[in-house]
Scaffold this active site. Structure first.
Site, PDB file in Angstrom:
ATOM      1  N   THR A   5      48.488  34.640  44.810  1.00 17.48           N
ATOM      2  CA  THR A   5      47.370  33.739  45.074  1.00 17.48           C
ATOM      3  C   THR A   5      46.087  34.356  44.521  1.00 17.48           C
ATOM      4  O   THR A   5      46.004  35.557  44.291  1.00 17.48           O
ATOM      5  CB  THR A   5      47.206  33.464  46.581  1.00 17.48           C
ATOM      6  OG1 THR A   5      46.787  34.666  47.253  1.00 17.48           O
ATOM      7  CG2 THR A   5      48.511  32.973  47.185  1.00 17.48           C
ATOM      8  N   GLY A   6      45.091  33.508  44.299  1.00 18.76           N
ATOM      9  CA  GLY A   6      43.855  33.991  43.693  1.00 18.76           C
ATOM     10  C   GLY A   6      44.104  34.536  42.298  1.00 18.76           C
ATOM     11  O   GLY A   6      43.513  35.539  41.894  1.00 18.76           O
ATOM     12  N   SER A  52      43.519  33.267  39.248  1.00 21.95           N
ATOM     13  CA  SER A  52      42.779  32.724  38.110  1.00 21.95           C
ATOM     14  C   SER A  52      41.784  33.710  37.520  1.00 21.95           C
ATOM     15  O   SER A  52      41.260  33.486  36.429  1.00 21.95           O
ATOM     16  CB  SER A  52      42.046  31.443  38.522  1.00 21.95           C
ATOM     17  OG  SER A  52      41.116  31.724  39.561  1.00 21.95           O
ATOM     18  N   GLY A  92      39.994  38.109  38.013  1.00 22.52           N
ATOM     19  CA  GLY A  92      39.924  39.377  38.714  1.00 22.52           C
ATOM     20  C   GLY A  92      41.269  40.052  38.890  1.00 22.52           C
ATOM     21  O   GLY A  92      42.097  40.127  37.971  1.00 22.52           O
ATOM     22  N   TYR A 108      33.580  39.034  57.143  1.00 26.18           N
ATOM     23  CA  TYR A 108      34.655  39.418  56.221  1.00 26.18           C
ATOM     24  C   TYR A 108      35.635  40.380  56.881  1.00 26.18           C
ATOM     25  O   TYR A 108      36.851  40.186  56.821  1.00 26.18           O
ATOM     26  CB  TYR A 108      34.025  40.055  54.982  1.00 26.18           C
ATOM     27  CG  TYR A 108      35.018  40.548  53.955  1.00 26.18           C
ATOM     28  CD1 TYR A 108      35.940  39.684  53.384  1.00 26.18           C
ATOM     29  CD2 TYR A 108      35.000  41.873  53.528  1.00 26.18           C
ATOM     30  CE1 TYR A 108      36.841  40.134  52.422  1.00 26.18           C
ATOM     31  CE2 TYR A 108      35.887  42.335  52.571  1.00 26.18           C
ATOM     32  CZ  TYR A 108      36.809  41.459  52.017  1.00 26.18           C
ATOM     33  OH  TYR A 108      37.689  41.917  51.079  1.00 26.18           O
TER      34      TYR A 108
END
Length: 329
Positions: free
Chosen positions: A49-50, A52, A54, A194
């Site tokens: 996931t994530g 796209s 970095g 966070y």
């Protein structure tokens, strides 16, 4: 007669095998990381996931090159297609699953599609995340900051994991890697939203691992320091702070894949944990002093983002190279 509670006989063999192989896997990751990564992931299905940009994007390239069939998820279909095109051009196997992990219904939809199209998921990397840097005193009328971080960093991650767990149990094992932060150990100021979400994710991860290890389902945590990705870009002071590159960060995840260790973290994480356990008031004083010395971000002060190429030293933050030059003079 007193009521008795029958005890089930535990299956100790999986845990014994895992313990016996721990040292060997650590040596594998240290001496021959590239070879052993390929041996671990070649022909396996890995969901990231994530993916796209970095860390997630860089990990997708690394694992696809090592022979994994990578499944990529992020909100942007267009960006995922670009990543997938690069992987295919290099001969890799890839499928994309656009999804907003923070939307639990969308998360369920994506998980169902993955399970319908792939007989197994061998490794899940919950990399998607959101960070907010804002002190508690500035968050009193911003409760949504806490809701947003919990929704993605905690609820989204465990919703996806729990949707895949039945298949992982059926197939006889898998690995779940949850991305966390050094902040869970160092407890830096301004990150209450966070760190609360990452702390919740860590507790769930450790309990799930304690319950499922005998079924061959292994959970790993990766506690990163700063990584030079778009997530930290809005905070000006981080432009002058040491940080890992995305490639270095991916090395940590690959280590977790090879070793299946419970936690991958740097030495500062263990030092900070020991200091807080032994001398909590001293630890608090150190962090509080740093909090008073460092400035708020532009976003926390309600200002527009910094424009690239436009000097802005109103935060009293100066590049390290300028500090060195004054010392040399």
């Amino acid at each position: 007669m007193p009521r008795t509670f029958p005890l089930r006989m535990p299956n100790l063999r999986p845990n014994a095998r895992e313990l016996a192989g721990t040292l060997v896997r650590r040596l594998d990751a240290t001496l021959f990381p590239g070879f052993n990564l390929r041996r671990r992931v070649a022909g396996k299905t890995v969901l990231i996931t994530g993916a796209s940009m970095g860390i997630g994007e860089t990990l997708a390239y690394r694992l696809a090159e090592a022979g994994a069939h990578v499944l990529l998820s992020a909100r942007s279909t267009e960006t995922l297609e670009q990543v997938a095109t690069r992987i295919r051009e290099n001969g890799g196997q890839v499928d994309i699953y656009p999804c907003d992990i923070a939307n639990l219904e969308d998360c369920d939809r994506m998980a169902a599609e993955v399970l319908a199209e792939h007989p197994r998921v061998d490794i899940l990397v919950n990399n998607a995340g959101r960070s907010i840097r804002r002190p508690v005193a500035h968050s009193l009328d911003r409760f949504h900051d806490f809701e947003r971080t919990m929704q993605l960093n905690y609820f989204g991650a465990i919703r996806l994991t729990m949707a895949l767990l039945p298949r992982m149990r059926e197939q006889g094992g898998a690995q779940v890697i949850n991305i966390s932060t050094l902040g869970v150990q160092t407890l830096p100021a301004r990150f209450s939203a966070y760190l609360a979400s990452k702390g919740a994710l860590e507790m769930w991860t450790q309990v799930a691992g304690n319950e499922l290890s005998h079924e061959g389902i292994h959970f790993s945590l990766v506690n990163y320091p700063l990584v030079r990705t778009p997530m930290i870009a809005p905070t000006e002071i981080y432009r002058y702070t040491p940080a890992l590159t995305p490639a270095q960060a991916v090395d940590w995840i690959c280590q977790a894949i090879i070793t299946r260790q419970k936690r991958v973290a740097g030495l500062p994480a263990y030092i900070a944990t020991g200091l807080y356990m032994a001398l909590p008031k001293l630890s608090e004083s150190i962090v509080n002093t740093l909090f008073q010395m460092t400035p708020e971000s532009r976003a926390a002060r309600g200002m527009p983002p910094h424009q690239p190429g436009v000097p802005d030293y109103r935060d009293n933050v100066q590049p390290l190279r300028r500090r060195r030059s004054r010392l040399q003079r």
